[in-house]
Design an enzyme around this catalytic site. Structure first.
Site, PDB file in Angstrom:
ATOM      1  NE  ARG A   1      19.279   5.224  -9.061  1.00  0.00           N
ATOM      2  CZ  ARG A   1      20.189   6.102  -9.385  1.00  0.00           C
ATOM      3  NH1 ARG A   1      20.676   6.918  -8.496  1.00  0.00           N
ATOM      4  NH2 ARG A   1      20.652   6.190 -10.619  1.00  0.00           N
ATOM      5  CB  THR A   2      18.698  -1.551  -9.245  1.00  0.00           C
ATOM      6  OG1 THR A   2      17.891  -0.480  -9.709  1.00  0.00           O
ATOM      7  CG2 THR A   2      17.831  -2.763  -9.019  1.00  0.00           C
TER       8      THR A   2
ATOM      9  CE  LYS B   1      35.938 -16.415 -21.082  1.00  0.00           C
ATOM     10  NZ  LYS B   1      36.261 -17.295 -19.961  1.00  0.00           N
TER      11      LYS B   1
ATOM     12  NE  ARG C   1      18.322  -3.103 -14.085  1.00  0.00           N
ATOM     13  CZ  ARG C   1      18.379  -1.867 -13.603  1.00  0.00           C
ATOM     14  NH1 ARG C   1      19.337  -1.038 -13.980  1.00  0.00           N
ATOM     15  NH2 ARG C   1      17.479  -1.455 -12.742  1.00  0.00           N
TER      16      ARG C   1
ATOM     17  CG  HIS D   1      12.675  -1.740 -12.150  1.00  0.00           C
ATOM     18  ND1 HIS D   1      13.081  -2.548 -11.113  1.00  0.00           N
ATOM     19  CD2 HIS D   1      13.619  -0.784 -12.269  1.00  0.00           C
ATOM     20  CE1 HIS D   1      14.243  -2.086 -10.645  1.00  0.00           C
ATOM     21  NE2 HIS D   1      14.577  -1.017 -11.320  1.00  0.00           N
TER      22      HIS D   1
END
Lengths: 183, 315
Positions: B66-67, B94, B116, B144
């Site tokens: 969604r986000t 890496k 995020r 959030h």
């Protein structure tokens, strides 16, 4: 202090809009496929007034839309504070319609350029005409108006302001301000 | 356009990291701006040229549907260019540090990074070192902000206001960044907030945020106007917070029977993804009182507003 001069009063504005309404009907041969789109904020008010006048003349209520051009401005990246974005309300299909775009003051032509781009995203009208209450000159783009309430020669140091009952809570008038450091 | 009588507002924020930092006026401005952007998503041509030439990167270290889709659509509808980087497929695997990754992206003249991460504070750290803008799309259990803004937008759209409403937030408060951001935002806009969940999932001292705490869902349901359910984060339940999922569903899951004593215009919200049968039954998730899909729709508009406010003008 800026100097103020009044250019039009309530009655002059009403007569100019009435004449524009007649001219719109004459040029478009009636109200068939005719739609009015006012540019926020004062153009939207003028569009509603023209709609009422058209209804008075022809007995037909033509659709009216409101366009907010903020998202299409060409100067967003050069100004430092965001103009508040308002909603665009065009709840009819503009495809194949005769659109009359309405604004209060016609100046550089950049607002109209933005409005044309915005309308373009809504569809492909048969044609777009432009009606303005005041044409103050100083065009920066090759755009002209089809219907003009009043031509007012101005200098760039002046600022033309249209005051309307609905948006400003004060009696209708057009004033010109002298700005010391330019418009 | 100097003669256009446009109202000009003060917004000198470069980043959106936590609603804790935003004033009531700033939150109101985001919600007001989002209203106009909702209309853009309803057009046939869902695109305006406002952010033409800007580049936006989503940098996600945790899974998201969604986000990320919402941010990407928001940026695209404003004509910005977007790229997505999932940490699992990037040079982070890496051994490159997050800051180096972000600096390299910035060296390619990216204007805004949406991040995020599982650790709280990562977006702030990036914001401190980068010249461009940073938007927090969820950091650990902390914040959030865009989710809370879209939740508040959805509430305001339904009720016409937020002030004076009573909002119940139910579930795993302990691990919920959505709950924390909503508490900050809702309190600033004048709502009353009651938290409800199992004691093991209720953070100690949370009352200091100005909220009420209850352990009885039935009691909360009778009083609130909005019931905001949280996802039970099964990936964070390995430490025996709950005797069983079945017990959780029995006491804190919402179904038709439990809602029988609720106010008639109660609305159900959920940030997604939903665990049907656990936090709520399907009949409730798909019912008339559910605003769950409205939240998703509004998410795009709210994120467009945020991108416009952060990138729309010269800073």
């Amino acid at each position: 202090m800026p100097e103020l001069t009044q250019l039009m009063d309530k009655d002059l504005i009403r007569r100019a809009l009435m004449r524009i309404s007649h001219e719109i009907l004459e040029k478009n041969k009636g109200t068939s496929e005719l739609c009015l789109v006012g540019i926020r904020t004062r153009g939207a008010v003028l569009a509603e007034r023209v709609q009422a006048m058209v209804q008075e003349i022809e007995g037909v209520s033509v659709p009216v839309g409101i366009l907010d051009i903020t998202l299409y401005r060409d100067d967003l990246t050069s100004i430092s504070a965001q103009p508040v974005v308002h909603e665009t309300l065009i709840d009819f299909d503009i495809e194949g319609k005769k659109i009359v775009l309405i604004d209060d003051v016609f100046f550089t032509g950049r607002t109209i350029r933005a409005a044309l781009n915005a309308l373009n995203d809504f569809g492909r009208p048969a044609h777009i005409q432009l009606a303005v209450l005041i044409d103050r000159g100083h065009r920066e783009l090759p755009i002209r108006a089809d219907f003009v309430g009043k031509n007012i020669p101005t200098s760039l140091q002046q600022n033309v302001k249209v005051i309307l009952q609905e948006t400003d809570g004060d009696e209708d008038r057009v004033i010109i301000k002298e700005n010391k450091n330019g418009g | 356009m100097a003669d256009k009588n446009k109202k000009v507002i003060q917004w000198d924020r470069r980043n959106i990291l936590d609603l804790k930092d935003l004033s009531k006026e700033e939150i109101d401005l985001v919600l007001e701006t989002a209203k106009s952007f909702k209309e853009v998503s309803k057009r046939d041509v869902k695109k305006v040229p406002t952010l033409r030439g800007k580049s936006v990167v989503t940098l996600f270290f945790e899974p998201s549907t969604r986000t990320r889709a919402s941010f990407e659509l928001a940026a695209k509808r404003l004509s910005a260019d977007t790229i997505n980087i999932a940490a699992s497929q990037s040079s982070i695997s890496k051994g490159e540090t997050i800051l180096d990754t972000a600096r390299n992206l910035e060296a390619m003249n990216v204007d805004l990074i949406i991040v995020r991460h599982g650790c709280a504070g990562v977006p702030d750290e990036l914001a401190k070192h980068l010249k461009g803008s940073v938007v927090n799309a969820g950091d650990g259990c902390r914040a959030h902000p865009t989710q809370a803004l879209l939740d508040m937008f959805t509430i305001q759209e339904r009720f016409g206001k937020i002030e004076g409403l009573h909002v119940g937030i139910v579930g795993d408060i302990l691990h919920s960044r959505v709950a924390r951001s909503n508490i900050w935002g809702l309190k600033k806009l004048g709502a009353k907030v009651t938290l409800c969940g199992p004691p093991t999932l209720m953070p100690i001292g949370i009352e200091q945020m100005g909220v009420d705490v209850s352990y009885d869902l039935n009691e909360v349901i009778e009083k609130v106007d909005v019931l905001m359910l949280l996802r039970l984060q099964r990936e964070r339940q390995k430490d025996n917070f709950l005797p069983s999922l079945r017990e959780y569903a029995k006491y804190f899951g919402v179904n038709k029977k439990k809602l029988s004593k609720a106010k008639k215009d109660l609305v159900i919200m959920h940030p997604g993804p939903t665990n049907r049968g656990l936090e709520l039954s399907s009949e409730i998730a798909d019912g008339d009182n559910s605003l769950i899909l409205d939240q998703v729709t509004n998410g795009v508009a709210v994120r467009m507003a945020i991108l416009y406010l952060l990138l729309g003008t010269k800073t």
